[in-house]
Design a protein around this motif. Structure first.
Motif: not given
Length: 302
Positions: A193-197, A206-208, A233-248
């Motif tokens: 879900e995180l990567l799809s945004r 570029a696509p998601t 990420h297309d939501r303003p209140d997302t924790d950047p560390e959560a996105v980085n964890a998803a990329l890892r």
């Protein structure tokens, strides 16, 4: 007559503020680093995809096109062993059969371009950090989907590779294939879900990084190695560390050795990769210049 509405610069700026921005850079403790080093350094035993052998009348244009189409339909990958490499005209006919060949316009690669669309991949250069020259060097290539920063409609659907000469490098550089289906299976629903945004920040259109196509997960992503990846990420209140964890988590799934296979190139071997089904990369070749350079030809098909 009603006038078309255009977004004001203020509205565009407001929309841009409604996102979370961040960056990702791999750290020495990331779990994908050791598997990546083993995989791309030829230390991981990998099976080779099974090739269909076509010779004589079966290798005519009709038979070859049918074999490629059937394999792509079944598995998103076609592997065909021919008795000899195709002529440039017959090689380009595969592009006409599958879609439209994308012209090779990068000025850096023009010495290697034939007929505007065929790229001659020769292991001519020593290992290099220059991205445009890496396909012609002996270093490894990290796993990626082709043209991941381009808009979805401008990304190639198929990459066609044909071996003219496997060269005499030891170890031989091999093309690594990792099914996106198996990568998605290893990811948690929250990561998908995180990567799809999430998308590359500096690549307009570029696509998601992850998206669903016909009910399956497709990725537009490459392993940036030690370079920084700037994302939004297309939501303003997302924790950047959560996105980085998803990329890892994504990188760890990409380099899981159980999911990878590798093409061992032989003269006349033809491989067609569906860019929406597989990540691909390349293991390292020999450190010293070989007597005979490896020579592959490539078409990118939209």
């Amino acid at each position: 007559m009603e006038q078309p509405a255009f977004a004001s610069s203020e509205a565009i700026c407001a929309a841009e503020r409604e996102v979370t921005r961040g960056s990702f850079r791999a750290s020495q403790s990331d779990p994908h680093l050791a598997p990546r080093q083993r995989l791309l350094g030829n230390a991981t035993p990998l099976h080779s995809p099974t090739a269909a052998t076509l010779a004589g009348p079966a290798a005519d244009a009709g038979g070859l096109h049918q074999e490629i189409t059937e394999q792509l339909w079944r598995q998103g990958l076609a592997v065909v062993q021919l008795d000899q490499p195709l002529s440039p005209g017959r090689f380009m006919s595969i592009g006409y059969h599958l879609g439209t060949a994308i012209p090779e316009t990068d000025p850096v690669v023009q010495p290697y371009v034939q007929d505007g669309v065929i790229l001659n991949l020769r292991s001519r250069h020593a290992p290099t950090a220059a991205v445009s020259l890496q396909p012609f060097a002996r270093n490894s290539l990290s796993l990626h989907s082709e043209s991941s920063g381009a808009g979805a409609s401008r990304q190639p659907r198929y990459i066609v590779l044909m071996c003219v000469n496997p060269g005499d490098e030891t170890p031989h550089a091999r093309t690594v294939l990792v099914p996106m289906r198996e990568v998605a299976r290893r990811l948690s629903p929250s990561t998908l879900e995180l990567l799809s945004r999430t998308r590359y920040r500096d690549s307009p259109g570029a696509p998601t990084i992850a998206r669903q196509v016909d009910g399956r997960w497709v990725f537009s992503f490459r392993d940036f190695l030690d370079q920084e990846l700037w994302w939004k990420h297309d939501r303003p209140d997302t924790d950047p560390e959560a996105v980085n964890a998803a990329l890892r988590e994504l990188l760890t799934a990409m380099y899981a050795p159980e999911e990878a296979s590798a093409v061992r190139w032989r003269r006349g071997l033809l491989v067609v990769i569906d860019n929406t089904y597989y990540f691909h990369g390349r293991t390292a070749g020999a450190g010293a210049p070989p007597r005979q350079q490896r020579h592959l030809q490539r078409l990118r098909i939209r």
